[in-house]
Design an enzyme around this catalytic site. Structure first.
Site, mmCIF file in Angstrom:
data_model
loop_
_atom_site.group_PDB
_atom_site.id
_atom_site.type_symbol
_atom_site.label_atom_id
_atom_site.label_comp_id
_atom_site.label_asym_id
_atom_site.label_seq_id
_atom_site.Cartn_x
_atom_site.Cartn_y
_atom_site.Cartn_z
ATOM 1 N N HIS A 149 0.964 -1.224 -0.072
ATOM 2 C CA HIS A 149 0.060 -0.072 -0.095
ATOM 3 C C HIS A 149 0.681 1.293 -0.141
ATOM 4 C CE1 HIS A 149 -3.276 -2.701 1.314
ATOM 5 N NE2 HIS A 149 -3.921 -1.721 0.863
ATOM 6 N N LYS A 155 -0.874 4.960 4.431
ATOM 7 C CA LYS A 155 -1.638 4.116 5.138
ATOM 8 C C LYS A 155 -1.109 3.770 6.693
ATOM 9 C CE LYS A 155 -4.090 -0.543 4.949
ATOM 10 N NZ LYS A 155 -5.223 0.106 5.222
#
Length: 233
Positions: free
Chosen positions: A130, A134
């Site tokens: 990600h 995040k």
């Protein structure tokens, strides 16, 4: 449909754009726990932060507003939210990932785990990648994938982050700039590997799924999942 966006970061802005395209009105946009009148909305979509999510969800349920939450990292309070939803005769959907494609991937993952459960020579691993913004690791999606494998594959009893042990599914979490989300399930033996992958190209898929869920839950009562929304599984 009048929508409250609880959490107005990148995901909230993407949801706003797609909601307006689908003919909906955004009546609340907030990144704070206080200072908004949730009763102005027909439905709320929560993509906030872990410390605010439970407050937002309870506030919606107490005021009779159906709520969709995609915030991860608050699930220690999930059962409390479910109980409050039932007490208030409310409507609530939580999903670790609202992408329509990812929810199909969840079901594919379970089916593969069931097929592989008799083949003890294969070891399974999960990798998730990600963007660097995040906050939680592993991703909620990776946890859902691991739990899906555990439910179908008796050789595994739990998952661990960056750790490999017997009867444990190891999850590797990587953070790379500008990656919306990639999840890889890998079964490897001495002779070959079997791999399934879901790769998000942008945030639009997550946002669209959340809006579809909000449209679906309007006028319903109870606790639901994306399997109910998509009628899969």
């Amino acid at each position: 449909m009048k929508i409250a966006l609880l959490g107005y970061g990148k995901m909230g802005k993407t949801i706003e754009e797609i909601a307006i395209q689908r003919g909906h009105e955004i009546v609340i946009k907030t990144s704070d726990e206080d200072g908004y009148d949730i009763t102005l909305a027909d439905v709320a979509i929560d993509f906030s932060v872990p410390k605010a999510a439970f407050f937002n969800i309870v506030n919606c349920l107490k005021h009779g507003v159906p709520v969709i939450s995609g915030t991860t990292g608050w699930l220690d309070n999930y059962e409390n939210a479910v109980n409050i939803c039932m007490e208030e005769n409310g409507a609530f959907i939580y999903a670790s990932n609202f992408s329509l494609g990812v929810n199909i991937f969840f079901e594919l993952n379970k089916q593969l785990a069931k097929m592989m459960s008799q083949l003890k020579q294969y070891n399974v691993t999960i990798e998730e990648i990600h963007h660097t913004q995040k906050l939680d690791a592993p991703s909620g999606t990776a946890i859902t994938l691991a739990e899906g494998i555990i439910s179908e594959h008796t050789a595994y009893s739990k998952w661990l982050l960056n750790e490999s042990k017997e009867q444990v599914i190891p999850i590797t979490a990587k953070r790379i700039d500008s990656v919306p989300g990639t999840h890889i399930i890998d079964y490897t033996s001495k002779t070959d590997s079997i791999q399934i992958t879901h790769t998000a190209h942008n945030r639009q898929g997550f946002a669209l799924g959340a809006i579809v869920a909000a449209e679906w839950i309007l006028d319903k009562k109870g606790v639901y999942t994306m399997k109910d929304v998509l009628n899969i599984g």
